[in-house]
Design a protein around this motif. Structure first.
Motif, PDB file in Angstrom:
ATOM      1  N   HIS A 296     -11.201  -0.270  11.529  1.00 44.61           N
ATOM      2  CA  HIS A 296     -12.241   0.410  10.728  1.00 44.61           C
ATOM      3  C   HIS A 296     -12.391  -0.226   9.336  1.00 44.61           C
ATOM      4  O   HIS A 296     -13.274   0.161   8.582  1.00 44.61           O
ATOM      5  CB  HIS A 296     -11.957   1.913  10.611  1.00 44.61           C
ATOM      6  N   LYS A 297     -11.532  -1.168   9.032  1.00 47.43           N
ATOM      7  CA  LYS A 297     -11.700  -1.851   7.745  1.00 47.43           C
ATOM      8  C   LYS A 297     -12.604  -3.071   7.941  1.00 47.43           C
ATOM      9  O   LYS A 297     -13.816  -2.934   7.947  1.00 47.43           O
ATOM     10  CB  LYS A 297     -10.327  -2.242   7.188  1.00 47.43           C
TER      11      LYS A 297
ATOM     12  N   ASP B 289       1.676  -6.114   7.518  1.00 47.20           N
ATOM     13  CA  ASP B 289       0.590  -5.183   7.253  1.00 47.20           C
ATOM     14  C   ASP B 289      -0.678  -6.013   7.052  1.00 47.20           C
ATOM     15  O   ASP B 289      -0.941  -6.520   5.964  1.00 47.20           O
ATOM     16  CB  ASP B 289       0.910  -4.337   6.010  1.00 47.20           C
TER      17      ASP B 289
ATOM     18  N   THR C 102      -4.090  -4.582  -0.851  1.00 45.80           N
ATOM     19  CA  THR C 102      -5.200  -3.671  -1.158  1.00 45.80           C
ATOM     20  C   THR C 102      -5.834  -4.003  -2.514  1.00 45.80           C
ATOM     21  O   THR C 102      -7.048  -3.964  -2.657  1.00 45.80           O
ATOM     22  CB  THR C 102      -4.670  -2.222  -1.169  1.00 45.80           C
TER      23      THR C 102
ATOM     24  N   ASN D 267      -6.314  -2.450  10.956  1.00 44.54           N
ATOM     25  CA  ASN D 267      -7.198  -1.284  11.015  1.00 44.54           C
ATOM     26  C   ASN D 267      -8.622  -1.768  11.295  1.00 44.54           C
ATOM     27  O   ASN D 267      -9.314  -2.191  10.371  1.00 44.54           O
ATOM     28  CB  ASN D 267      -7.190  -0.524   9.689  1.00 44.54           C
TER      29      ASN D 267
ATOM     30  N   ALA E 217      -3.590  -4.640   7.797  1.00 46.67           N
ATOM     31  CA  ALA E 217      -4.552  -3.541   7.983  1.00 46.67           C
ATOM     32  C   ALA E 217      -5.950  -3.960   7.558  1.00 46.67           C
ATOM     33  O   ALA E 217      -6.923  -3.748   8.284  1.00 46.67           O
ATOM     34  CB  ALA E 217      -4.093  -2.314   7.188  1.00 46.67           C
TER      35      ALA E 217
ATOM     36  N   GLY F 108      -3.140  -9.564   3.126  1.00 43.22           N
ATOM     37  CA  GLY F 108      -4.322  -8.978   2.490  1.00 43.22           C
ATOM     38  C   GLY F 108      -3.935  -7.706   1.745  1.00 43.22           C
ATOM     39  O   GLY F 108      -4.043  -6.608   2.307  1.00 43.22           O
TER      40      GLY F 108
ATOM     41  N   HIS G  57       0.843  -1.190   0.000  1.00 42.15           N
ATOM     42  CA  HIS G  57       0.000   0.000   0.000  1.00 42.15           C
ATOM     43  C   HIS G  57       0.889   1.254   0.000  1.00 42.15           C
ATOM     44  O   HIS G  57       1.966   1.255   0.606  1.00 42.15           O
ATOM     45  CB  HIS G  57      -0.892  -0.003   1.254  1.00 42.15           C
TER      46      HIS G  57
HETATM   47  C1  LIG Z   1      -3.023  -3.362   3.160  1.00 42.98           C
HETATM   48  C2  LIG Z   1      -3.274  -1.928   3.553  1.00 42.98           C
HETATM   49  N1  LIG Z   1      -2.390  -1.277   4.338  1.00 42.98           N
HETATM   50  C3  LIG Z   1      -2.571  -0.005   4.717  1.00 42.98           C
HETATM   51  C4  LIG Z   1      -3.674   0.705   4.310  1.00 42.98           C
HETATM   52  C5  LIG Z   1      -3.855   2.139   4.767  1.00 42.98           C
HETATM   53  O1  LIG Z   1      -4.939   2.204   5.615  1.00 42.98           O
HETATM   54  P1  LIG Z   1      -5.721   3.594   5.901  1.00 42.98           P
HETATM   55  O2  LIG Z   1      -6.308   4.005   4.589  1.00 42.98           O
HETATM   56  O3  LIG Z   1      -6.754   3.217   6.869  1.00 42.98           O
HETATM   57  O4  LIG Z   1      -4.701   4.538   6.410  1.00 42.98           O
HETATM   58  C6  LIG Z   1      -4.610   0.106   3.469  1.00 42.98           C
HETATM   59  C7  LIG Z   1      -5.798   0.848   2.988  1.00 42.98           C
HETATM   60  O5  LIG Z   1      -6.529   0.433   2.142  1.00 42.98           O
HETATM   61  C8  LIG Z   1      -4.414  -1.256   3.097  1.00 42.98           C
HETATM   62  O6  LIG Z   1      -5.295  -1.885   2.309  1.00 42.98           O
END
Ligand SMILES: Cc1ncc(COP(=O)(O)O)c(C=O)c1O
Length: 303
Positions: free
Chosen positions: A121-122, A92, A67, A119, A94, A65, A10
């Motif tokens: 929130h995801k 990562d 993006t 994250n 997230a 995972g 990402h």
């Molecule tokens: C794998 C991954 N890492 C980091 C991020 C960054 O997250 P954020 O947009 O919540 O800062 C994303 C966002 O889509 C992501 O998919």
């Protein structure tokens, strides 16, 4: 100094390197295989080469995972390489992290991480925004961020005084953990788990439709809730990239469905991420019904 990550990383990782002044040139992007997972042999060769050339490798970032496609790197193998070369191992996760308990085989080795990003929130359905970094050895975090200003020195010598300000950059911060805790408390882990399972099933249901259709072509088989595919123009003279890009702009104008496009292997593709606990098979059927209509419209506009 060198940090290694796959070329599916990402953009926030690039941004982080830049903001921290570590230099973007020190973030080494490693090729991915046809399933969009980091090529571990290439990674190890690169580490050896860098060591030979006098660079100091300091860390590996695995992605649990991605993006674009939701692919999960070979986490265990990355952990072994990190250990062998004494590198910090960050994962990562997230987006993908909450699925770790559902597909243990796919996430095998996740526990080897020195630090892990999730994250909530995801894919943990927590309202925006709350990012969370977990660090295996608490001391490492404290050694990095511990900085007590003079006006807060009262009682620092007492063992029981444990200030959260010593574990991150922020001094004053809101109680973000509350909404994560409340989400688990209100819904319970089995509801959350079932929602994630449903999301993965929806992505696979979409994959099945694409596999059986003449109008679409799959870019990959979904591992998690993300699925990328392309519309195939019936008229041979129409450029595949152009029409898939056009479809994205027509979707926005049409307004019945919404999905984002992305670029994979330099090609414009359509991408869905089924992270919605309300999504049902009939919604996916509707999505493809509309996509076929929009695809035809794009073809007539580009003819
Ligand atoms: C794998 C991954 N890492 C980091 C991020 C960054 O997250 P954020 O947009 O919540 O800062 C994303 C966002 O889509 C992501 O998919």
């Amino acid at each position: 100094m060198r940090v290694y990550v796959s070329d599916e990383a990402h953009s926030s990782i690039d941004k982080g390197m830049d903001i921290l002044g570590l230099g973007l040139e020190n973030l080494v992007k490693i090729q991915t295989d046809k399933c969009f997972k980091i090529k571990t042999k290439v990674l190890e060769e690169k580490i050896k080469k860098d060591l030979k050339n006098g660079y100091s490798p300091i860390g590996i970032i695995g992605i649990a995972g991605t993006t674009n496609t939701g692919s999960v790197d070979p986490l265990n193998k990355l952990g072994e390489i990190a250990k062998k070369y004494k590198l910090w191992y960050m994962i990562d996760a997230a987006y993908g992290g909450p699925a770790a308990k559902i597909n243990k085989k796919l996430f095998y080795g996740i526990e080897k991480a020195d630090s892990l990003l999730i994250n909530p929130h995801k894919w943990f359905f927590v309202p925006f925004e709350v990012a969370c970094v977990m660090v295996k050895n608490k001391k490492n975090l404290k050694n990095t961020f511990n900085l007590v200003p003079e006006y807060l020195t009262g009682g620092v010598e007492k063992n029981e005084r444990e200030d959260l300000m010593n574990y991150s950059i922020q001094l004053s911060k809101d109680f973000k953990a509350l909404k994560v805790w409340m989400t688990i408390k209100v819904y319970g882990t089995s509801i959350l788990k079932n929602a994630i399972i449903n999301d993965i099933q929806m992505a696979n249901y979409a994959y099945g439709i694409v596999m059986r259709s003449k109008e679409f072509y799959p870019i990959h088989k979904p591992e998690l809730s993300i699925f990328c595919f392309q519309y195939i123009p019936r008229k041979k003279h129409i450029n595949k990239n152009l029409i898939n890009k056009k479809i994205i702009s027509l979707i926005e104008k049409d307004g019945r469905i919404f999905l984002a496009g992305t670029i994979i292997n330099k090609e414009n593709v359509l991408r869905i991420n089924c992270t919605n606990h309300r999504r049902k098979k009939k919604d996916i059927d509707f999505l493809f019904l509309v996509l076929k209509q929009i695809g035809e419209k794009a073809e007539s506009l580009l003819s």
